[in-house]
Every structure is written in structure tokens, then in C-alpha cells.
Design an enzyme around this catalytic site. Structure first.
Site, PDB file in Angstrom:
ATOM      1  N   CYS A 115       0.815  -1.226   0.000  1.00 46.78           N
ATOM      2  CA  CYS A 115       0.000   0.000   0.000  1.00 46.78           C
ATOM      3  C   CYS A 115       0.843   1.268   0.000  1.00 46.78           C
ATOM      4  O   CYS A 115       0.324   2.362  -0.240  1.00 46.78           O
ATOM      5  CB  CYS A 115      -0.942   0.006   1.196  1.00 46.78           C
ATOM      6  SG  CYS A 115      -2.038  -1.413   1.201  1.00 46.78           S
ATOM      7  N   HIS A 248      -2.909   7.040   2.968  1.00 43.87           N
ATOM      8  CA  HIS A 248      -3.437   5.807   2.385  1.00 43.87           C
ATOM      9  C   HIS A 248      -4.801   5.533   3.010  1.00 43.87           C
ATOM     10  O   HIS A 248      -4.989   5.697   4.216  1.00 43.87           O
ATOM     11  CB  HIS A 248      -2.466   4.656   2.671  1.00 43.87           C
ATOM     12  CG  HIS A 248      -3.058   3.315   2.373  1.00 43.87           C
ATOM     13  ND1 HIS A 248      -3.670   3.037   1.167  1.00 43.87           N
ATOM     14  CD2 HIS A 248      -3.154   2.185   3.120  1.00 43.87           C
ATOM     15  CE1 HIS A 248      -4.112   1.791   1.197  1.00 43.87           C
ATOM     16  NE2 HIS A 248      -3.817   1.259   2.367  1.00 43.87           N
ATOM     17  N   ASN A 278     -10.314   0.215   0.258  1.00 43.00           N
ATOM     18  CA  ASN A 278      -8.845   0.228   0.284  1.00 43.00           C
ATOM     19  C   ASN A 278      -8.330  -0.322  -1.049  1.00 43.00           C
ATOM     20  O   ASN A 278      -8.483  -1.510  -1.326  1.00 43.00           O
ATOM     21  CB  ASN A 278      -8.365  -0.627   1.467  1.00 43.00           C
ATOM     22  CG  ASN A 278      -6.843  -0.699   1.560  1.00 43.00           C
ATOM     23  OD1 ASN A 278      -6.136  -0.335   0.623  1.00 43.00           O
ATOM     24  ND2 ASN A 278      -6.350  -1.194   2.682  1.00 43.00           N
TER      25      ASN A 278
HETATM   26  N1  COA Z   1     -19.212  -8.114   9.751  1.00 44.48           N
HETATM   27  C1  COA Z   1     -19.651  -8.358  10.989  1.00 44.48           C
HETATM   28  N2  COA Z   1     -18.832  -8.742  11.991  1.00 44.48           N
HETATM   29  C2  COA Z   1     -17.530  -8.878  11.712  1.00 44.48           C
HETATM   30  C3  COA Z   1     -17.008  -8.635  10.416  1.00 44.48           C
HETATM   31  C4  COA Z   1     -17.900  -8.232   9.425  1.00 44.48           C
HETATM   32  N3  COA Z   1     -17.514  -7.960   8.161  1.00 44.48           N
HETATM   33  N4  COA Z   1     -15.669  -8.845  10.440  1.00 44.48           N
HETATM   34  C5  COA Z   1     -15.357  -9.207  11.688  1.00 44.48           C
HETATM   35  N5  COA Z   1     -16.491  -9.253  12.462  1.00 44.48           N
HETATM   36  C6  COA Z   1     -16.614  -9.588  13.869  1.00 44.48           C
HETATM   37  C7  COA Z   1     -15.507 -10.482  14.359  1.00 44.48           C
HETATM   38  O1  COA Z   1     -15.801 -11.836  14.086  1.00 44.48           O
HETATM   39  C8  COA Z   1     -15.517 -10.178  15.842  1.00 44.48           C
HETATM   40  O2  COA Z   1     -16.562 -10.902  16.432  1.00 44.48           O
HETATM   41  P1  COA Z   1     -16.397 -11.548  17.918  1.00 44.48           P
HETATM   42  O3  COA Z   1     -16.171 -10.356  18.811  1.00 44.48           O
HETATM   43  O4  COA Z   1     -17.689 -12.238  18.114  1.00 44.48           O
HETATM   44  O5  COA Z   1     -15.196 -12.433  17.821  1.00 44.48           O
HETATM   45  C9  COA Z   1     -15.902  -8.701  15.901  1.00 44.48           C
HETATM   46  O6  COA Z   1     -16.496  -8.401  14.639  1.00 44.48           O
HETATM   47  C10 COA Z   1     -14.728  -7.782  16.127  1.00 44.48           C
HETATM   48  O7  COA Z   1     -13.672  -8.160  15.227  1.00 44.48           O
HETATM   49  P2  COA Z   1     -12.348  -7.332  15.113  1.00 44.48           P
HETATM   50  O8  COA Z   1     -11.483  -7.953  14.064  1.00 44.48           O
HETATM   51  O9  COA Z   1     -11.749  -7.175  16.474  1.00 44.48           O
HETATM   52  O10 COA Z   1     -12.931  -5.926  14.624  1.00 44.48           O
HETATM   53  P3  COA Z   1     -12.224  -4.549  14.452  1.00 44.48           P
HETATM   54  O11 COA Z   1     -12.953  -3.503  15.165  1.00 44.48           O
HETATM   55  O12 COA Z   1     -10.729  -4.634  14.689  1.00 44.48           O
HETATM   56  O13 COA Z   1     -12.441  -4.248  12.895  1.00 44.48           O
HETATM   57  C11 COA Z   1     -11.148  -4.316  10.850  1.00 44.48           C
HETATM   58  C12 COA Z   1     -11.878  -5.126  11.925  1.00 44.48           C
HETATM   59  C13 COA Z   1     -10.535  -5.280   9.851  1.00 44.48           C
HETATM   60  C14 COA Z   1     -12.177  -3.440  10.165  1.00 44.48           C
HETATM   61  C15 COA Z   1     -10.070  -3.435  11.530  1.00 44.48           C
HETATM   62  O14 COA Z   1      -9.285  -4.204  12.396  1.00 44.48           O
HETATM   63  C16 COA Z   1      -9.170  -2.773  10.530  1.00 44.48           C
HETATM   64  O15 COA Z   1      -9.599  -2.014   9.676  1.00 44.48           O
HETATM   65  N6  COA Z   1      -7.851  -3.006  10.645  1.00 44.48           N
HETATM   66  C17 COA Z   1      -6.895  -2.410   9.757  1.00 44.48           C
HETATM   67  C18 COA Z   1      -6.965  -3.119   8.437  1.00 44.48           C
HETATM   68  C19 COA Z   1      -6.161  -2.428   7.400  1.00 44.48           C
HETATM   69  O16 COA Z   1      -6.117  -1.233   7.380  1.00 44.48           O
HETATM   70  N7  COA Z   1      -5.506  -3.175   6.522  1.00 44.48           N
HETATM   71  C20 COA Z   1      -4.774  -2.681   5.442  1.00 44.48           C
HETATM   72  C21 COA Z   1      -3.605  -1.889   5.875  1.00 44.48           C
HETATM   73  S1  COA Z   1      -2.695  -1.357   4.499  1.00 44.48           S
END
Ligand code: COA
Length: 321
Positions: A115, A248, A278
């Protein structure tokens, strides 16, 4: 040796015509529009059609850039493409694009910095201009992450979109101080498993992206802020002197948290993640083009670019447009 600044011109983009909303995704994985929008700021994304690949969308963006610049392909002497989603291991995406657009005077190669690809490629292009290796460079970021996504994994498939963005990098012939002021690149290769796309034959995961979302979220805030503040300090500049911060586009909440925790002025942060999701290295040129076309970014504006990606690799750039 010349010491003129490299300027950026003719930003253009190409987004595939197929638009996929959060509601569309909720039809095949257990998620909702509300969850995706609240956690990421994403509302929709553009995804390539079947048989449309990374180099196809790069060509569409590149041809628009040549037209805006008012030049033909033979006037380009280098094509640098940032991509993490090449269709082939070789030839490079840039070689394919060079052949299709007929830029037969140009040498061509790809840069893989996930990225952060646009900022890495910009740094290389700037060095080529300053050293006289090239005079007019076609810089393209092009990504089709949808082809490397596990569409049954709700924690990753909601996040990504496809798209390409391009511009010309050339010597500043005008009597002004516009151009690339500085770039600064970093890597922390001790965290290779935070975001990974394996070769398809390895680990039986079919070449899909895997990610530790929470950890990436934390590092994105720390490292993007570090690279922004260091480039500002090294160039005797502050956020007050910047017109637009172009980060980004990984997650709107990353940008909100960076603002709350570190004091980055939120009103200066350009955001298009709602429309594009993204798009990896393409996200920064997509934001710049969108903001130029809507009149928000103007000629002479000072921009602070910053990105982080798999590796982890990250960096920033300071530009007067
Ligand atoms: N819909 C509904 N629930 C979802 C889900 C979705 N699409 N994806 C995950 N969940 C659930 C998980 O299973 C988890 O459930 P649980 O508590 O019962 O186990 C809960 O939501 C929380 O998951 P978590 O992964 O801790 O959520 P989060 O708040 O961290 O959000 C992301 C997840 C991926 C959106 C976030 O971590 C993120 O954006 N991270 C950075 C990613 C990124 O920028 N990547 C590229 C970098 S270049």
C-alpha cells in the site's frame, strides 16, 4: 547534474465500472452495511470484471494521463508501476503497459511496496529526474485486490477495492518552487505476518490475502504519524503549512484515531474510502485526482502524503503541487 525539482502533473484514474455495495456483500457473507460502514467508513467499492486485470486498468488510467498532459506515448522515457497485484510474476505489469500503449522509447519496471507503493515509486521517479536518468516518467499505481481476496472471509473481503491512478513526473521548467520537496521511506520487516498474500502454491491458501486487522490498525496509526512528523520536522514545516494530508485509505477510523491521539488536524485529511474502499497503492492517486477534479486541491497546494502497507513498509512525501 541538475538540481531542479520534479513536478507532478496530469493526475488521472480509472475505476472499474462494476460497483459493489456493502449490501451486495451482505448477500454472501454474514455482515451488514451498518457494521462495515461504522468500523471502516466504506460504503462501496469498484471491482474488476472477469478477464479484466491489473495491467488493463493501468492502461486506461495511463491513456487518460497522456491525453491530459497533451503528449504521445513516444515522449515518455520511463514507466514505473507500483503494484502488489501483478497478473503475472513476469513480464512486469509495466512492460505489458509499455507494449500496449506503444511507449517504445520508455524503459519500464514495477515496484512492490504494497500500500506504500505510490510513495516508494514517487521517490524513485524523483531520483531519476534529479539525476537526469529520465526526463518524463509515467507513474502508475494499479491494483486488483479483489482477485487476491478470500470472498468467504468477512473480516477481509469487506475492505478492498480495485482501481488505478497515474500521473507524469518531470523536471520543473517553470520559475516557481512547485514540485516534490522531500520523500522519506521506512521498513520494519520484523512483522511479515500482519498482512500477507502467499504465492498460490504455498500454504494451500490459494494466494489470498490474510491479515491481523487489530495489530495493523495500531501500527498504521503509529508508523504513519511517525513518518509524517519526521518529514515535517526535517523540512522545517508543521501541519499548519500543509493544505491537505493525503493518507493511504485503509480505514476511516485509523484516520480519526490518528487525529484524536496525535493531534493531526482532521479537517485537512482527504478521504475517499467511502467510495473506493482500500485500493492499496492506488489509493493516494485516487484521492489526489478526486480532490483535484472536485476543486478541493488546487495548483500550488502543499500536500503531505503518507502510507503504510504489508511488510511493514511505510513512508511520507511532501509536495507542492
Ligand atoms: N461483519 C460483521 N462482523 C464482523 C465482520 C464483518 N464484516 N468482520 C469481523 N467481524 C466480527 C468479528 O468476528 C468479531 O466478532 P467476535 O467479537 O464475536 O469475535 C468482531 O467483529 C470484532 O472483530 P475485530 O477484528 O476485532 O474488529 P475490528 O474492530 O478490529 O475491525 C477491521 C476489523 C478489519 C475493520 C479493523 O481491524 C481494521 O480495519 N484493521 C486495519 C486493516 C487495514 O487497514 N488493513 C490494510 C492496511 S494497508
Amino acid at each position: 547534474m541538475n538540481f531542479k525539482k520534479s513536478v507532478l502533473s496530469s493526475f488521472e484514474t480509472y475505476l472499474p465500472e462494476r460497483v459493489v455495495t456493502n449490501d451486495d456483500i451482505s448477500k454472501f457473507v454474514d455482515t451488514t452495511h451498518e457494521w462495515i460502514f461504522e468500523r471502516t467508513g466504506i460504503e462501496r467499492r469498484h471491482l474488476v470484471e472477469k478477464n479484466q486485470y491489473t495491467h488493463d486498468i493501468a492502461v486506461k488510467s495511463a491513456l487518460k494521463t497522456l491525453k491530459s498532459e497533451g503528449i504521445g506515448p513516444l515522449e515518455i522515457d520511463a514507466i514505473i508501476i507500483a503494484t502488489a497485484t501483478s497478473e503475472k510474476r513476469c513480464p512486469s505489469t509495466s512492460a505489458l503497459v509499455q507494449g500496449i500503449i506503444g511507449a517504445s522509447n520508455a524503459f519500464a519496471f514495477d515496484i512492490q511496496a504494497a500500500c506504500s507503493g505510490f510513495i516508494y515509486a514517487l521517490t524513485v521517479a524523483d531520483s531519476f529526474i534529479k539525476s537526469g536518468i529520465a526526463k518524463k516518467i509515467l507513474l502508475i499505481s494499479t491494483e486488483t485486490l479483489s482477485l487476491f481476496t478470500d470472498w468467504s472471509d468477512r473480516s477481509t473481503c469487506i475492505l478492498f477495492g480495485d482501481g488505478a491512478g497515474s500521473c507524469i513526473v518531470k523536471e520543473n521548467d517553470d520559475d516557481d518552487d512547485c514540485g516534490i520537496i522531500a520523500t522519506k521511506l521506512y521498513a520494519d520487516g520484523t512483522k511479515p505476518n500482519l498482512i500477507t498474500i502467499e504465492n498460490s502454491e504455498k500454504n494451500n491458501n490459494h494466494g489470498h490475502l490474510t491479515m491481523q486487522g487489530r495489530a495493523v490498525f495500531k501500527y498504521a496509526i503509529e508508523y504513519m504519524y511517525k513518518s509524517m512528523i519526521e518529514i515535517l520536522e526535517e523540512n522545517c514545516t508543521t501541519f499548519d503549512d500543509i493544505d491537505w494530508i493525503i493518507p493511504h485509505q485503509a480505514n476511516r477510523r485509523i484516520l480519526e484515531s490518528m487525529s484524536k491521539m496525535k493531534g493531526v488536524p482532521f479537517e485537512k485529511i482527504a478521504i475517499t474510502i467511502n467510495e473506493h474502499a482500500n485500493t492499496s497503492s492506488a489509493s493516494i492517486p485516487l484521492v489526489i485526482d478526486t480532490y483535484i477534479k472536485s476543486g478541493k486541491i488546487k495548483k500550488g497546494d502543499k500536500l503531505l502524503l503518507s502510507a503504510i502497507g504489508a511488510g511493514l513498509v511505510y513512508g511520507s512525501a511532501l509536495i507542492k503541487l
